[in-house]
Design a protein around this motif. Sequence first.
Motif, PDB file in Angstrom:
ATOM      1  N   UNK A  74       0.784  -1.226   0.000  1.00  0.00           N
ATOM      2  CA  UNK A  74       0.000   0.000   0.000  1.00  0.00           C
ATOM      3  C   UNK A  74       0.819   1.280   0.000  1.00  0.00           C
ATOM      4  N   UNK A  75       2.138   1.155  -0.092  1.00  0.00           N
ATOM      5  CA  UNK A  75       3.006   2.331  -0.133  1.00  0.00           C
ATOM      6  C   UNK A  75       3.702   2.388  -1.491  1.00  0.00           C
ATOM      7  N   UNK A  76       4.369   3.509  -1.773  1.00  0.00           N
ATOM      8  CA  UNK A  76       5.101   3.626  -3.037  1.00  0.00           C
ATOM      9  C   UNK A  76       6.254   2.625  -3.109  1.00  0.00           C
ATOM     10  N   UNK A  77       6.707   2.152  -1.965  1.00  0.00           N
ATOM     11  CA  UNK A  77       7.820   1.200  -1.934  1.00  0.00           C
ATOM     12  C   UNK A  77       7.407  -0.192  -2.401  1.00  0.00           C
ATOM     13  N   UNK A  78       6.108  -0.481  -2.370  1.00  0.00           N
ATOM     14  CA  UNK A  78       5.623  -1.778  -2.837  1.00  0.00           C
ATOM     15  C   UNK A  78       6.052  -2.031  -4.282  1.00  0.00           C
ATOM     16  N   UNK A  79       6.071  -0.983  -5.099  1.00  0.00           N
ATOM     17  CA  UNK A  79       6.461  -1.151  -6.504  1.00  0.00           C
ATOM     18  C   UNK A  79       7.913  -1.600  -6.620  1.00  0.00           C
ATOM     19  N   UNK A  80       8.770  -1.152  -5.725  1.00  0.00           N
ATOM     20  CA  UNK A  80      10.183  -1.555  -5.771  1.00  0.00           C
ATOM     21  C   UNK A  80      10.350  -3.018  -5.368  1.00  0.00           C
TER      22      UNK A  80
END
Length: 142
Positions: A74-80
């Motif tokens: 649920x955070x932008x870091x999930x994409x990484x």
Amino acid sequence: MLPMNYPEPSPPPLQAGQPSENMVTVAHLVYALHAFAVFSGVVGSATIVGSFIASLPSIAAVALNYWNQAAVRGTWLESHFRWQIRTFWFAVLWVALAVLMVLTVIGFPFALLVVALVGLWVVYRVVRGWWVLAGRRTLPMH
């Protein structure tokens, strides 16, 4: 203040929907482990992709991804984390295909080409992902 025998909890996210700084550090560590594996493939006797999928640093990196995946959901870091995991498993898939090609005499040159191209693709994915992470931006998740 917590009693002396309990460790301090990890710092909470700066705001709702944002990853904790610890998770950002984990993502940097994963890219560093993958970069070390790629570097080992460049300077060593293994191929880039061979070192990437079969070395202890990359295997540890993927384990860290899976271990911490829920903490970044649920955070932008999930994409990484998704980018890192997919890079590893797609590289494994392409190497498996190259191994099948080696089993035929005709496929051998194509297998070498696949291994070389996947090696370049892995370098691109590690560099691009780490660059985007340094800017604290999201990666495409398709």
